[in-house]
Design a protein around this motif. Structure first.
Motif, PDB file in Angstrom:
ATOM      1  N   GLN A  51     -29.760  27.824  60.448  1.00  0.00           N
ATOM      2  CA  GLN A  51     -28.857  27.235  59.454  1.00  0.00           C
ATOM      3  C   GLN A  51     -27.990  28.277  58.756  1.00  0.00           C
ATOM      4  N   CYS A  88     -30.680  17.201  54.609  1.00  0.00           N
ATOM      5  CA  CYS A  88     -30.641  18.534  55.214  1.00  0.00           C
ATOM      6  C   CYS A  88     -29.432  19.277  54.682  1.00  0.00           C
ATOM      7  N   HIS A 130     -39.462  18.973  60.148  1.00  0.00           N
ATOM      8  CA  HIS A 130     -37.997  19.042  60.041  1.00  0.00           C
ATOM      9  C   HIS A 130     -37.495  20.452  60.387  1.00  0.00           C
ATOM     10  N   GLU A 131     -38.166  21.469  59.834  1.00  0.00           N
ATOM     11  CA  GLU A 131     -37.705  22.845  60.074  1.00  0.00           C
ATOM     12  C   GLU A 131     -37.983  23.288  61.509  1.00  0.00           C
ATOM     13  N   HIS A 134     -35.352  22.110  63.751  1.00  0.00           N
ATOM     14  CA  HIS A 134     -34.155  22.965  63.723  1.00  0.00           C
ATOM     15  C   HIS A 134     -34.253  24.078  64.762  1.00  0.00           C
TER      16      HIS A 134
END
Ligand code: NI
Length: 151
Positions: A51, A88, A130-131, A134
């Motif tokens: 990110q 997010c 969630h991470e 990614h």
């Protein structure tokens, strides 16, 4: 420490698979600190390295109980189900419900290079899933079961 630029949906890097970390060096430690600072500055609770444009399997999380830094996190066990309305920092202004496991067990390496196991449930389990998504180029919007009308 420095606040880094967030990559936003539409940026192709968010769809790439991050690479395993084999070397814990000063550059990586600075990255992790910068990720935390960037996350706090944007009122986030979790952030993956991709990110901020770095394809390394590094994640930071802080649910209000202090910062956590996880390298090469992998879900090794999951149990149950929960539906949580996620957002997010890379998908600003959008929320949606995602089906996640209620409990997870995650293996990861800490910044001293030691293998660790973390057992988590509820919000922490959501955050970890969630991470880790990614790191595999997956965004929560790929798995929304119902859109929030507040978009
Ligand atoms: Ni995210």
């Amino acid at each position: 420490m420095a606040i880094r630029n967030l990559r936003i949906e539409g940026d192709a890097i968010l769809r790439k698979k991050s690479k395993e970390i084999n070397n814990i060096d000063e550059r990586l430690l600075i990255l992790l600190d910068d990720m935390l600072e960037t996350m706090y500055a944007n009122d986030g609770i979790g952030l993956a390295a991709v990110q901020v444009g770095v394809l390394k399997r590094a994640v930071v999380i802080d649910l209000g109980e202090g910062p956590m830094k996880l390298l090469n996190p992998v879900i090794v066990m999951q149990e149950g189900e929960q539906i949580f309305t996620e957002g997010c920092l890379s998908v600003p202004g959008k929320n949606g419900e995602v089906l996640r496991p209620l409990k997870v067990k995650v293996s990861y390496k800490d910044i001293d290079g030691n293998e660790q196991i973390l057992e988590a449930e509820n919000l922490m389990a959501v955050c970890l899933c969630h991470e880790i998504d990614h790191l595999n180029g997956v965004l929560f919007i790929d798995n929304i079961i119902e859109d929030d009308i507040s978009e």
